[in-house]
Design a protein around this motif. Sequence first.
Motif, PDB file in Angstrom:
ATOM      1  N   GLN A  47       0.749  -0.979   0.328  1.00 33.42           N
ATOM      2  CA  GLN A  47       0.028  -0.043   0.133  1.00 33.42           C
ATOM      3  C   GLN A  47       1.001   1.386   0.037  1.00 33.42           C
ATOM      4  N   LYS A  48       1.531   1.094   0.890  1.00 32.05           N
ATOM      5  CA  LYS A  48       2.864   2.264   0.541  1.00 32.05           C
ATOM      6  C   LYS A  48       3.085   2.460  -0.838  1.00 32.05           C
ATOM      7  N   GLU A  49       4.131   1.640  -0.796  1.00 34.41           N
ATOM      8  CA  GLU A  49       4.675   1.466  -2.228  1.00 34.41           C
ATOM      9  C   GLU A  49       3.208   2.052  -3.253  1.00 34.41           C
ATOM     10  N   ASN A  50       2.510   2.132  -3.480  1.00 34.82           N
ATOM     11  CA  ASN A  50       1.074   2.257  -4.265  1.00 34.82           C
ATOM     12  C   ASN A  50       0.167   3.863  -4.108  1.00 34.82           C
ATOM     13  N   ARG A  55       1.859   9.139  -5.704  1.00 31.09           N
ATOM     14  CA  ARG A  55       1.444  11.124  -5.851  1.00 31.09           C
ATOM     15  C   ARG A  55       2.990  11.998  -6.230  1.00 31.09           C
ATOM     16  N   LYS A  56       3.771   9.827  -6.748  1.00 25.11           N
ATOM     17  CA  LYS A  56       4.856  10.461  -7.970  1.00 25.11           C
ATOM     18  C   LYS A  56       4.022  11.059  -8.986  1.00 25.11           C
ATOM     19  N   LEU A  57       2.789   9.826  -9.917  1.00 24.92           N
ATOM     20  CA  LEU A  57       2.753  10.605 -10.713  1.00 24.92           C
ATOM     21  C   LEU A  57       1.437  11.640 -10.546  1.00 24.92           C
ATOM     22  N   GLN A  58       1.569  11.439  -9.899  1.00 22.77           N
ATOM     23  CA  GLN A  58       0.754  13.661  -9.643  1.00 22.77           C
ATOM     24  C   GLN A  58       1.589  14.269  -9.416  1.00 22.77           C
ATOM     25  N   ILE A 129      -3.754  11.463 -18.894  1.00 21.86           N
ATOM     26  CA  ILE A 129      -2.775  10.510 -18.040  1.00 21.86           C
ATOM     27  C   ILE A 129      -3.505   9.662 -16.923  1.00 21.86           C
ATOM     28  N   VAL A 130      -3.014   8.878 -16.954  1.00 14.56           N
ATOM     29  CA  VAL A 130      -3.628   7.421 -16.289  1.00 14.56           C
ATOM     30  C   VAL A 130      -3.491   7.552 -14.943  1.00 14.56           C
ATOM     31  N   ILE A 131      -4.103   8.016 -14.239  1.00  5.46           N
ATOM     32  CA  ILE A 131      -3.504   7.529 -12.606  1.00  5.46           C
ATOM     33  C   ILE A 131      -4.224   6.256 -11.664  1.00  5.46           C
ATOM     34  N   GLU A 132      -3.299   5.260 -11.692  1.00  3.56           N
ATOM     35  CA  GLU A 132      -3.934   3.492 -10.943  1.00  3.56           C
ATOM     36  C   GLU A 132      -4.079   3.761  -9.949  1.00  3.56           C
TER      37      GLU A 132
END
Length: 555
Positions: A47-50, A55-58, A129-132
Amino acid sequence: MANCDGVVFHTQIASIMEVLANAAVTEICKLVDDDYAVFRLEMSQSQKENRALRRKLQLLELKVSRERVLASRPNSVKIFDGYRGMARGEEHFTGGHRNFVKPAGLKPWRDDQPIAINEETGTSTQHVIVIEPADAEAVGPGASSLVKQEKTEGEEDPQHSRDIQTGAAAGVAPPVAVVDLATTPQPRTRPSITEVILKSETDTETHRLLHTGSDHGSDPERLLLGRLGCSPAPDSKYLLYENSSPRTVHSHQDSSDALETVNDLSRSYMTEMDPGIMPLVLETQTDLSRGDWNPYSSRVYSEGCLDKKGEVIVIDEVKVEGDAPLTCNADETPIWKGYSQGNTSDFLDCRDGLETSLDVAIHSPSHALRDPVSTSMAPSDSHGRVFFDQVFNSNDRARVQTQGGGATSGNSKEKRFLCMFCNKGFSCLQKVEIHQRVHTGENPFNCTQCEKRFSRQDHLKRHQRVHTGEKPFSCPQCEKRFSQAGDLKRHQRVHTGEKPFSCTQCHMRFALAGNLKMHLKVHEGERPFTCMHCGKKFSERSYLRTHQQKKHSSV
DNA sequence: CTGGGGACGGGGCCC
DNA sequence: GGGGCCCCGTCCCCA
């Protein structure tokens, strides 16, 4: 005796069995506990990684958006609403609602105008933008992901792709792939909503809603695209008049809520679009004084922005406006003509049925969502004003409306129309619209000769005298001519000797206010301009410049 | 520094 | 109600 031995034997057997059983249970419990701890640890790490990836993607997308806008439109108006992510001249993300608004202009729109052309690169800017989602698997294969598409044609964002791939590698199956719309046909039967809209840009199809309100009959180009599956309110004045092939809409839920909403089917959705009920409500309007900024559609930002707060990953989008700069000759119909002040909220109210679909997740950048018309109708700004988030911050903004006796400034005429920003009252709708450009920075009138933009048509007309050399105002004393009446009037003080501006410090008098202002700096000792060569300080930049030309021109 | 002009933003009024 | 105009204030620049 034998019986006694038997009993003892059985007792021993029983106790041994009990010990063994207890040992086995203990062992099992230990194993379970260990595995459970490991499992939980792994879960939390995943979960943390996700979260980190998301956040990084955003952040990356935010950065890209901002940089792109800054690079492409230095003069563009930028509305930043940190939370609601509104960008001027494009769709406004009002919280859970996606309201795409553009000016309901007339002539300035041309369907053949290029769409979202990057002025520097010549590439169009379709953003994908695709946010997973963090837990797409948990949500299931049909689960939706929060999608924001940001894609620039011919421009691949490697970081973006990398992040997406990383997300996939981390066990997050991307439910929606990044599609290069420029090169890749979309054979899928379930394009995402943003893809639908993107195709609307590239295809000839548009989802248009004719505005049929009698009170705004002059606005034939009020185009609406947006909320899928949402029929207009029964009394809506917008009709879907062009609707092409059926579309399947894949909407997405906020990934951040994925865990909590696994069982909340109301938030996870896959909407099959019925073309017959597909009044995509992109209100093709951007003018602040209209549309979702409009007091008449206050619900857009007063209500709509609230309902999904905290559930939506908002990537601030800065409007790249004026991709097809609005050109308005002095005799052209201004874009603000004929807009609707009426039931803008009508079609917005239809969100109720979609609360669980589009409202939640779609945060497509404007470029991706504009249709050709909306693109060219983007209002513009010539002075790079930055908007303020207050625009969306409260229902107070919904104040420009007829408020009987609501005049706030002294005037014999009833000023029923209040500025949504400063509450100033105006006697008629147009006046308040024009006034609100003070706050919005909108400059819809574009000089065809120098690309300067103006908020008012008469200002444009006046400006064009610069190009024509027309100076209709001549001094009767010296025959000097001026392009503006005020300049003549000011000039005539030369002849009259009138000096209405007097210094309170030294009683010097000046004919011009600006000269007095400059003079006051002498008294104040304010010398903010320092010569970089000799360190001498000056109260005015022009003084410094003159000084440098005289003393240091050889440097 | 001062004087003066060019240009623009905004409000108000008139037609 | 819309368009145009007048007026005022202001910034910037130059002589």
